[in-house]
Design an enzyme around this catalytic site. Structure first.
Site, PDB file in Angstrom:
ATOM      1  N   CYS A   1       0.831  -1.205   0.000  1.00 42.64           N
ATOM      2  CA  CYS A   1       0.000   0.000   0.000  1.00 42.64           C
ATOM      3  C   CYS A   1       0.869   1.260   0.000  1.00 42.64           C
ATOM      4  O   CYS A   1       1.992   1.260   0.498  1.00 42.64           O
ATOM      5  CB  CYS A   1      -0.868   0.032   1.239  1.00 42.64           C
ATOM      6  SG  CYS A   1      -1.868  -1.425   1.444  1.00 42.64           S
TER       7      CYS A   1
ATOM      8  N   LYS B   1      13.434 -14.930 -10.591  1.00 42.55           N
ATOM      9  CA  LYS B   1      13.193 -13.854 -11.567  1.00 42.55           C
ATOM     10  C   LYS B   1      12.183 -14.323 -12.611  1.00 42.55           C
ATOM     11  O   LYS B   1      11.263 -13.596 -12.964  1.00 42.55           O
ATOM     12  CB  LYS B   1      14.492 -13.434 -12.282  1.00 42.55           C
ATOM     13  CG  LYS B   1      15.490 -12.648 -11.465  1.00 42.55           C
ATOM     14  CD  LYS B   1      15.080 -11.236 -11.146  1.00 42.55           C
ATOM     15  CE  LYS B   1      14.317 -11.157  -9.862  1.00 42.55           C
ATOM     16  NZ  LYS B   1      14.982 -10.881  -8.643  1.00 42.55           N
TER      17      LYS B   1
ATOM     18  N   ASN C   1      -1.668   2.369   5.825  1.00 47.34           N
ATOM     19  CA  ASN C   1      -0.800   1.237   5.460  1.00 47.34           C
ATOM     20  C   ASN C   1      -0.549   0.441   6.741  1.00 47.34           C
ATOM     21  O   ASN C   1      -0.327   1.041   7.795  1.00 47.34           O
ATOM     22  CB  ASN C   1       0.562   1.712   4.954  1.00 47.34           C
ATOM     23  CG  ASN C   1       0.481   2.343   3.582  1.00 47.34           C
ATOM     24  OD1 ASN C   1      -0.581   2.358   2.969  1.00 47.34           O
ATOM     25  ND2 ASN C   1       1.597   2.872   3.117  1.00 47.34           N
ATOM     26  N   GLY C   2      -0.509  -0.880   6.622  1.00 53.18           N
ATOM     27  CA  GLY C   2      -0.207  -1.695   7.799  1.00 53.18           C
ATOM     28  C   GLY C   2      -1.367  -2.623   8.121  1.00 53.18           C
ATOM     29  O   GLY C   2      -2.316  -2.753   7.347  1.00 53.18           O
TER      30      GLY C   2
ATOM     31  N   HIS D   1      18.049 -36.490  -6.611  1.00 53.75           N
ATOM     32  CA  HIS D   1      17.300 -36.932  -5.429  1.00 53.75           C
ATOM     33  C   HIS D   1      15.807 -36.662  -5.571  1.00 53.75           C
ATOM     34  O   HIS D   1      15.101 -36.540  -4.578  1.00 53.75           O
ATOM     35  CB  HIS D   1      17.875 -36.261  -4.176  1.00 53.75           C
ATOM     36  CG  HIS D   1      19.314 -36.594  -3.974  1.00 53.75           C
ATOM     37  ND1 HIS D   1      19.737 -37.815  -3.504  1.00 53.75           N
ATOM     38  CD2 HIS D   1      20.445 -35.894  -4.254  1.00 53.75           C
ATOM     39  CE1 HIS D   1      21.061 -37.844  -3.477  1.00 53.75           C
ATOM     40  NE2 HIS D   1      21.519 -36.682  -3.931  1.00 53.75           N
TER      41      HIS D   1
ATOM     42  N   GLU E   1       8.515 -14.745 -11.094  1.00 54.55           N
ATOM     43  CA  GLU E   1       7.765 -13.586 -10.600  1.00 54.55           C
ATOM     44  C   GLU E   1       7.268 -12.667 -11.709  1.00 54.55           C
ATOM     45  O   GLU E   1       6.263 -11.992 -11.525  1.00 54.55           O
ATOM     46  CB  GLU E   1       8.552 -12.808  -9.548  1.00 54.55           C
ATOM     47  CG  GLU E   1       9.777 -12.101 -10.046  1.00 54.55           C
ATOM     48  CD  GLU E   1      10.527 -11.408  -8.916  1.00 54.55           C
ATOM     49  OE1 GLU E   1       9.893 -10.908  -7.984  1.00 54.55           O
ATOM     50  OE2 GLU E   1      11.761 -11.363  -8.984  1.00 54.55           O
TER      51      GLU E   1
ATOM     52  N   GLU F   1      18.080 -17.585  -7.753  1.00 57.95           N
ATOM     53  CA  GLU F   1      17.684 -16.230  -8.146  1.00 57.95           C
ATOM     54  C   GLU F   1      17.153 -16.216  -9.589  1.00 57.95           C
ATOM     55  O   GLU F   1      16.163 -15.537  -9.883  1.00 57.95           O
ATOM     56  CB  GLU F   1      18.886 -15.288  -7.974  1.00 57.95           C
ATOM     57  CG  GLU F   1      18.678 -13.847  -8.380  1.00 57.95           C
ATOM     58  CD  GLU F   1      17.552 -13.124  -7.640  1.00 57.95           C
ATOM     59  OE1 GLU F   1      16.978 -13.677  -6.698  1.00 57.95           O
ATOM     60  OE2 GLU F   1      17.225 -12.000  -8.062  1.00 57.95           O
TER      61      GLU F   1
ATOM     62  N   TRP G   1      -3.052  -2.606  -1.393  1.00 61.05           N
ATOM     63  CA  TRP G   1      -2.702  -3.993  -1.726  1.00 61.05           C
ATOM     64  C   TRP G   1      -3.441  -4.831  -0.695  1.00 61.05           C
ATOM     65  O   TRP G   1      -3.117  -4.779   0.499  1.00 61.05           O
ATOM     66  CB  TRP G   1      -1.190  -4.160  -1.622  1.00 61.05           C
ATOM     67  CG  TRP G   1      -0.651  -5.451  -2.148  1.00 61.05           C
ATOM     68  CD1 TRP G   1      -0.285  -5.722  -3.438  1.00 61.05           C
ATOM     69  CD2 TRP G   1      -0.395  -6.652  -1.401  1.00 61.05           C
ATOM     70  NE1 TRP G   1       0.173  -7.012  -3.532  1.00 61.05           N
ATOM     71  CE2 TRP G   1       0.117  -7.611  -2.310  1.00 61.05           C
ATOM     72  CE3 TRP G   1      -0.559  -7.030  -0.073  1.00 61.05           C
ATOM     73  CZ2 TRP G   1       0.465  -8.897  -1.919  1.00 61.05           C
ATOM     74  CZ3 TRP G   1      -0.212  -8.306   0.319  1.00 61.05           C
ATOM     75  CH2 TRP G   1       0.309  -9.229  -0.602  1.00 61.05           C
TER      76      TRP G   1
ATOM     77  N   LYS H   1       6.429  -4.294  -4.170  1.00 59.18           N
ATOM     78  CA  LYS H   1       7.860  -4.039  -4.132  1.00 59.18           C
ATOM     79  C   LYS H   1       8.406  -4.173  -2.725  1.00 59.18           C
ATOM     80  O   LYS H   1       9.505  -4.675  -2.513  1.00 59.18           O
ATOM     81  CB  LYS H   1       8.142  -2.629  -4.694  1.00 59.18           C
ATOM     82  CG  LYS H   1       9.604  -2.242  -4.703  1.00 59.18           C
ATOM     83  CD  LYS H   1      10.417  -3.102  -5.666  1.00 59.18           C
ATOM     84  CE  LYS H   1      11.894  -2.808  -5.638  1.00 59.18           C
ATOM     85  NZ  LYS H   1      12.678  -3.920  -6.198  1.00 59.18           N
TER      86      LYS H   1
ATOM     87  N   ARG I   1       5.063  -0.091  -6.217  1.00 59.41           N
ATOM     88  CA  ARG I   1       5.063  -0.856  -4.967  1.00 59.41           C
ATOM     89  C   ARG I   1       4.047  -1.998  -5.002  1.00 59.41           C
ATOM     90  O   ARG I   1       4.075  -2.867  -4.138  1.00 59.41           O
ATOM     91  CB  ARG I   1       4.760   0.067  -3.788  1.00 59.41           C
ATOM     92  CG  ARG I   1       5.791   1.165  -3.608  1.00 59.41           C
ATOM     93  CD  ARG I   1       5.382   2.081  -2.495  1.00 59.41           C
ATOM     94  NE  ARG I   1       5.425   1.404  -1.225  1.00 59.41           N
ATOM     95  CZ  ARG I   1       6.448   1.447  -0.382  1.00 59.41           C
ATOM     96  NH1 ARG I   1       7.507   2.154  -0.698  1.00 59.41           N
ATOM     97  NH2 ARG I   1       6.425   0.809   0.752  1.00 59.41           N
TER      98      ARG I   1
END
Ligand code: F6R
Length: 620
Positions: free
Chosen positions: A2, A497, A100-101, A516, A500, A493, A74, A615, A27
């Site tokens: 948010c 990438k 926000n929160g 395995h 996402e 990584e 969000w 973000k 964000r």
């Protein structure tokens, strides 16, 4: 996640709020809204979806509406629809706020307020704050505002904040005080921008920098009251405080696209420059030392460490894993990397001489922050490796090193990752130097570090070739990324990438683990990306490539320039410059960033606004 923008000044607030909300789009959000004060009325407009939808619903800016609050949401509590979007109004219609929160005791407060006759429209935790303030404002149980320095609105806000359990960044207005804006913070960032006869409150400096670079960072349990006459800061227990003004250290250019199609691509391409800035003034080539000004007073303690625990999330966690390998290899200190979200709930053992390193681009990740706080409570020295200057983790850790790569706007972290590895490499070299690493060995690594930016430049030149690989493979829905040693975290990584931003399922693994279980996944033509540069396990990874090819996998191999031998094993080859094994991740990750970028674009996705992602993850 948010975002908040609020404005009080001498210009129409509406365009400033909309522009600020657009700056916060990166964000991540799913709905947005603005509330404008016009004399003693409040005009609230909200919508789900993009800011452009909200913008199309707004009337022409009204010159008398010079106070307003805006929000990008969000969703956490309640689905992402118009009713749940912010600003939220209290049941009396006088008080509006953007939040926000997360409010953890919202169920108990809601039950209490419903018992008092308050009505609720949304499914959010935020509406509880609005109604609690509204209830206290209208019915202060017979008591009037007990403090001379507060009006009733401020008092109701303070009183309500003291009842909340959880986190908040808040911007609030009240129709009875049509020239007053209040901001408050606990556990969620809030910055006050000080312009010429104008003020902007925002959760992120990106929404402020166009107007002013002079800011005040609110700390937890603090609030600010702004009127056209000025502003005052207090704690939520009503103690007046003086806050120091700071200068924002980045310009507007840093958050513009500058001709690139996406921020992610811009930031991938910025890496040589970003790393040059990150390393600048820190490599002492004369004495073969590393200079990290931020931690210079703490070297004694850090060097004595018996154990280092690195805490981070996501991409920063991958950088942390490389840091673990680097510190163990070069400084021979027992190091482990933990997911901050797990560490914080594990009742961790922290003995004397344990150092906690927290890695975070944003400096606001809730779990990483909680891990730092817990480690501090248990007596550990905490060291932050953070990008955003003045962020909560940067301010909470005892000491730290900034990445110095400028704002990272692309949701998929790229330049922050390479800089995090560079900082960890510098830390490991200097730690080693203070323990047993000889001057000549240190010189070798320092020289090689200084060459990394130009080596990344060579990889960037391969972008068109990598795009062709993406064209040939991006329709496949399942991928593997495999590496060994220092390239194993790079495999993790690379897979992150790809998933996402292109929504392809990808799994990153240490290459030897494949046998395995995951080898069962390989079927005809499944892309398997190998990072197979010349390193101590080169022969071993060739064996792993053969195993995949024998089962019909299609191999994309990142190898060193001039490696003729590897050609026979690669369906697609990406040649990168040679770098000592310990420093390779900064170079080998770059083609994987480019591959993910092209795959996502080819699949038609909005690279900078991947679905469901934010973000900066400021809630747990
Ligand atoms: C992935 C990504 C995330 C972040 C993670 C931690 O591209 O960006 O995985 O790395 O959310 O964020 P920071 O570094 O801000 O703590």
């Amino acid at each position: 996640m948010c975002g908040i923008v609020a404005y009080l000044g001498n210009q129409p607030a509406q365009p400033i709020l909309i522009e600020g909300l657009k700056r916060l789009e990166y964000r991540g959000y799913d709905s947005a809204g603005v509330g404008l004060i016009n004399d003693h009325t409040l005009n609230i407009t909200k919508s789900s979806g993009r800011i452009s939808v909200l913008e199309s619903m707004l009337a022409k800016p009204n010159p008398v509406e010079i106070l307003g609050i805006g929000h990008t949401r969000w969703a956490t509590h309640g689905e992402p629809n118009t009713i749940n979007a912010h600003p939220h109004l209290d049941y009396t219609g006088k008080i509006a706020l953007a939040h926000n929160g997360i409010i953890e005791n919202y169920t108990a407060l809601k039950t209490f307020l419903i018992g008092k006759g308050c009505t609720f429209q949304s499914q959010t935790d935020t509406e509880v704050i609005a109604n609690l303030i509204g209830y206290l404002y209208s019915n202060p149980d017979g008591k009037d505002c007990p403090h001379e320095n507060l009006n009733r609105f401020e008092w109701a806000v303070q009183h309500a904040l003291n009842e909340l359990v959880g986190t908040y960044g808040l911007a609030l207005v009240c129709t009875d005080f049509p020239d007053m804006l209040i901001g408050a913070k606990k556990g969620s960032p809030l910055i006050l921008g000080l312009g010429k006869n104008e003020y902007i409150i925002a959760s992120d400096a990106a929404a402020i920098v166009q107007h002013t670079t002079q800011v005040i960072y609110l700390s937890d349990n603090e609030m600010v009251t702004i009127t056209p006459k000025g502003f005052s800061t207090k704690t939520i227990d009503n103690i007046e405080i003086h806050k120091e003004m700071k200068q924002l250290e980045f310009s507007l250019d840093a958050i513009e696209l500058d001709g690139f199609g996406h921020f992610m691509l811009k930031e991938i391409c910025e890496q040589p420059k970003a790393l040059t800035t990150c390393l600048g003034g820190r490599l002492d080539m004369r004495d073969n030392r590393i200079i990290l000004g931020g931690i210079s007073n703490y070297w004694r303690e850090i060097t004595r460490a018996k154990r280092i625990i690195i805490n981070a999330c996501g991409t920063a966690w991958h950088a942390g894993l490389i840091g673990e390998f680097l510190i163990e290899q070069l400084a021979r200190i027992n190091t482990e990397t933990q997911y901050a979200s797990e560490f914080r709930y594990r009742n961790p053992i922290i003995e004397d001489n344990t150092i906690i390193i927290a890695i975070s681009q944003s400096g606001e990740t809730a779990d990483t922050l909680a891990a730092v706080e817990q480690a501090k409570e248990r007596g550990a020295l905490t060291l932050g490796i953070v990008n955003v200057v003045g962020s909560t983790i940067a301010r909470t850790t005892d000491t730290g090193v900034y990445l110095r790569v400028g704002p990272e706007i692309g949701v998929a972290s790229t330049k922050a990752f390479t800089a995090q590895v560079a900082v960890l490499a510098m830390l490991a070299i200097e730690l080693g130097r203070r323990r047993h690493l000889g001057s000549e060995q240190a010189k070798f690594y320092i020289d090689e570090l200084s060459k990394i930016p130009s080596k990344i430049e060579q990889v960037l030149a391969l972008s068109e070739d990598i795009k062709k690989i993406a064209e040939a493979t991006c329709e496949r829905e399942n991928w593997l990324f495999l590496g060994r040693g220092f390239n194993y975290p790079v495999a993790l990584e690379g897979a992150l990438k790809l998933k996402e931003i292109s929504y392809i399922h990808a799994e990153g693994l240490p290459a030897a683990e494949m046998k395995h279980g995951p080898i069962a996944l390989i079927n005809n033509g499944m892309p398997a990306v190998f990072i197979a540069t010349r390193c101590s396990q080169y022969e071993k990874i060739i064996g792993n490539i053969e195993e995949v090819r024998a089962r019909g996998g299609r191999t994309i191999v990142v190898a060193n320039q001039g490696d003729e031998n590897i050609k026979q094993y690669a369906d697609f080859l990406i040649p990168v410059p040679e770098v000592p094994e310990e420093l390779q991740p900064m170079v080998t990750v770059v083609p994987l960033q480019i591959l993910a970028y092209h795959a996502a674009v080819l699949r038609g996705h909005d690279v900078d606004k991947p679905r469901n992602l934010a973000k900066s993850v400021t809630v747990e």
